[in-house]
Design a protein around this motif. Structure first.
Motif, mmCIF file in Angstrom:
data_model
loop_
_atom_site.group_PDB
_atom_site.id
_atom_site.type_symbol
_atom_site.label_atom_id
_atom_site.label_comp_id
_atom_site.label_asym_id
_atom_site.label_seq_id
_atom_site.Cartn_x
_atom_site.Cartn_y
_atom_site.Cartn_z
ATOM 1 N N THR A 1 37.782 40.855 49.470
ATOM 2 C CA THR A 1 37.419 39.453 49.697
ATOM 3 C C THR A 1 38.615 38.572 50.048
ATOM 4 O OG1 THR A 1 37.532 39.060 47.306
ATOM 5 C CG2 THR A 1 35.377 39.610 48.235
ATOM 6 N N LYS A 2 39.698 39.172 50.489
ATOM 7 C CA LYS A 2 40.882 38.358 50.818
ATOM 8 C C LYS A 2 40.527 37.339 51.904
ATOM 9 C CE LYS A 2 42.817 41.807 54.040
ATOM 10 N NZ LYS A 2 43.956 42.697 54.292
ATOM 11 N N THR A 3 41.058 36.153 51.739
ATOM 12 C CA THR A 3 40.840 34.958 52.571
ATOM 13 C C THR A 3 39.444 34.374 52.416
ATOM 14 O OG1 THR A 3 40.015 35.855 54.695
ATOM 15 C CG2 THR A 3 42.408 35.948 54.317
ATOM 16 N N ARG A 4 38.618 34.978 51.605
ATOM 17 C CA ARG A 4 37.257 34.465 51.420
ATOM 18 C C ARG A 4 37.174 33.662 50.123
ATOM 19 N NH1 ARG A 4 34.652 34.338 56.141
ATOM 20 N NH2 ARG A 4 34.921 36.296 57.271
ATOM 21 N N PRO A 5 36.327 32.661 50.061
ATOM 22 C CA PRO A 5 36.254 31.806 48.875
ATOM 23 C C PRO A 5 35.565 32.490 47.702
ATOM 24 C CG PRO A 5 34.551 31.176 50.442
ATOM 25 C CD PRO A 5 35.401 32.210 51.131
ATOM 26 N N ALA A 6 35.758 31.906 46.534
ATOM 27 C CA ALA A 6 35.120 32.423 45.334
ATOM 28 C C ALA A 6 33.601 32.407 45.457
ATOM 29 C CB ALA A 6 35.561 31.613 44.115
ATOM 30 N N SER A 7 33.078 31.496 46.251
ATOM 31 C CA SER A 7 31.625 31.446 46.432
ATOM 32 C C SER A 7 31.103 32.737 47.049
ATOM 33 C CB SER A 7 31.231 30.241 47.293
ATOM 34 O OG SER A 7 31.884 30.272 48.554
ATOM 35 N N ASP A 8 31.883 33.355 47.946
ATOM 36 C CA ASP A 8 31.477 34.643 48.514
ATOM 37 C C ASP A 8 31.451 35.721 47.438
ATOM 38 O OD1 ASP A 8 31.239 33.531 51.013
ATOM 39 O OD2 ASP A 8 32.719 34.824 51.980
ATOM 40 N N VAL A 9 32.428 35.672 46.531
ATOM 41 C CA VAL A 9 32.465 36.654 45.443
ATOM 42 C C VAL A 9 31.230 36.504 44.566
ATOM 43 C CG1 VAL A 9 33.749 37.485 43.438
ATOM 44 C CG2 VAL A 9 34.989 36.696 45.471
ATOM 45 N N ARG A 10 30.858 35.266 44.293
ATOM 46 C CA ARG A 10 29.673 35.040 43.468
ATOM 47 C C ARG A 10 28.413 35.553 44.161
ATOM 48 N NH1 ARG A 10 32.726 30.398 41.748
ATOM 49 N NH2 ARG A 10 32.005 29.135 43.493
ATOM 50 N N ILE A 11 28.335 35.363 45.470
ATOM 51 C CA ILE A 11 27.182 35.890 46.221
ATOM 52 C C ILE A 11 27.161 37.410 46.142
ATOM 53 C CG2 ILE A 11 26.213 36.189 48.536
ATOM 54 C CD1 ILE A 11 27.182 33.315 49.143
ATOM 55 N N LEU A 12 28.318 38.037 46.342
ATOM 56 C CA LEU A 12 28.394 39.503 46.267
ATOM 57 C C LEU A 12 27.957 40.005 44.894
ATOM 58 C CD1 LEU A 12 31.781 40.024 48.113
ATOM 59 C CD2 LEU A 12 29.590 40.973 48.854
ATOM 60 N N ALA A 13 28.413 39.321 43.857
ATOM 61 C CA ALA A 13 28.016 39.717 42.500
ATOM 62 C C ALA A 13 26.509 39.610 42.331
ATOM 63 C CB ALA A 13 28.738 38.858 41.468
ATOM 64 N N GLY A 14 25.928 38.564 42.901
ATOM 65 C CA GLY A 14 24.487 38.396 42.826
ATOM 66 C C GLY A 14 23.719 39.462 43.584
ATOM 67 N N LEU A 15 24.377 40.057 44.576
ATOM 68 C CA LEU A 15 23.764 41.123 45.371
ATOM 69 C C LEU A 15 24.032 42.512 44.784
ATOM 70 C CD1 LEU A 15 24.617 39.744 48.928
ATOM 71 C CD2 LEU A 15 22.335 39.891 47.909
ATOM 72 N N GLY A 16 24.706 42.552 43.641
ATOM 73 C CA GLY A 16 24.912 43.824 42.960
ATOM 74 C C GLY A 16 26.287 44.438 43.086
ATOM 75 N N ALA B 1 44.526 35.711 41.847
ATOM 76 C CA ALA B 1 44.544 35.167 40.493
ATOM 77 C C ALA B 1 43.633 33.946 40.376
ATOM 78 C CB ALA B 1 45.975 34.804 40.098
ATOM 79 N N ALA B 2 43.716 33.072 41.366
ATOM 80 C CA ALA B 2 42.871 31.877 41.335
ATOM 81 C C ALA B 2 41.401 32.246 41.445
ATOM 82 C CB ALA B 2 43.271 30.941 42.478
ATOM 83 N N LYS B 3 41.111 33.185 42.315
ATOM 84 C CA LYS B 3 39.716 33.586 42.538
ATOM 85 C C LYS B 3 39.141 34.285 41.300
ATOM 86 C CE LYS B 3 39.376 34.770 46.767
ATOM 87 N NZ LYS B 3 39.374 35.568 48.015
ATOM 88 N N ALA B 4 39.943 35.141 40.697
ATOM 89 C CA ALA B 4 39.479 35.823 39.489
ATOM 90 C C ALA B 4 39.207 34.813 38.381
ATOM 91 C CB ALA B 4 40.513 36.849 39.031
ATOM 92 N N GLY B 5 40.050 33.789 38.304
ATOM 93 C CA GLY B 5 39.830 32.750 37.313
ATOM 94 C C GLY B 5 38.529 31.997 37.553
ATOM 95 N N GLU B 6 38.269 31.667 38.827
ATOM 96 C CA GLU B 6 37.036 30.954 39.171
ATOM 97 C C GLU B 6 35.797 31.794 38.890
ATOM 98 O OE1 GLU B 6 36.786 28.605 42.863
ATOM 99 O OE2 GLU B 6 38.869 29.204 43.206
ATOM 100 N N CYS B 7 35.958 33.108 38.966
ATOM 101 C CA CYS B 7 34.808 34.006 38.801
ATOM 102 C C CYS B 7 34.782 34.686 37.437
ATOM 103 C CB CYS B 7 34.821 35.060 39.907
ATOM 104 S SG CYS B 7 34.624 34.370 41.565
#
Length: 240
Positions: free
Chosen positions: A47-62, A75-81
């Protein structure tokens, strides 16, 4: 305004879901061709260069495994998620001055390529009471800028990881040489993995293959594929 935001989020979720479906189709096809089962392959969503919102969507998709290659962003993204059921994989080259930060969130580091780095990760893991799975990055080309230990150095580095507190030797990782057929490089990595498992039978991970060459990697035994562009689309520059 809320309607527009909802529509935007829905559209992005649809885009990511479509990308995931296509990647899953490719993985399934590669497994069928190789005579392997789909459950043998872990998809690491890069997910490099992608926002935390994309990570949350991916998590929601399994998706449960997320990869990053720059600590400042990761580090920032992991904190947000925090709180999502994710394993964070650090897949980029790692400098020792970033070890403390990376160990704070990464469960798997794919790029251990020198003793000093392994020892630093081990010290920090012990200090924080964590266990980090480490893969030895193997250089399969002549480009030192891409990282990795030469194949002849793999056994000694793997032995060091195996006896270092706070670390678990997971296996090997490699990036295919630029240009040409990735098959021979992945075949060589499979050979090195088989040799490694003679002394370390639990070091079963073979992290190989990205968006463009995942089928070849799976054909040659990859257990983990690191996919970004095919899953999330073309990357945008990361803004600090």
């Amino acid at each position: 305004m809320s309607v527009n935001n909802t529509n935007t989020n829905t559209t992005r979720r649809d885009e990511i879901a479509a990308g995931l479906a296509e990647v899953e189709r490719r993985i399934a096809g590669a497994c069928q061709s190789a005579g392997r089962a789909r459950h043998e392959i872990t998809l690491v969503a890069v997910t490099k260069t992608r926002p935390a919102s994309d990570v949350r969507i991916l998590a929601g998709l399994g998706i449960r495994d997320v990869g990053e290659n720059r600590d400042q962003e990761a580090a920032a993204k992991a904190g947000e998620c925090a709180g999502l059921p994710l394993t964070w994989h650090f897949v980029g080259q790692l400098q020792t001055n970033k070890v403390r930060s990376v160990v704070s969130y990464a469960g798997v580091i794919h790029s251990i390529d020198r003793p000093k780095l392994a020892e630093a990760v081990g010290r920090e893991a012990v200090r924080t009471g964590r266990e980090v799975t480490c893969l030895v990055q193997v250089a399969l080309d002549e480009d030192p800028g891409r990282g990795g230990v030469v194949p002849a150095g793999l056994p000694a580095l793997a032995d060091l990881i195996a006896v270092t507190g706070g670390l678990r030797l997971g296996g090997v990782m490699a990036v295919a040489p630029l240009g040409g057929d990735p098959g021979p490089a992945f075949a060589r990595l499979a050979e090195l993995s088989a040799e490694l498992r003679k002394d370390h039978p639990d070091a079963k991970v073979i992290s190989a293959g990205m968006s463009g060459d995942l089928a070849e990697a799976i054909r040659h035994g990859a257990t983990h594929v690191r996919v970004g562009t095919a899953l999330l689309g073309r990357r945008t520059p990361f803004v600090r």
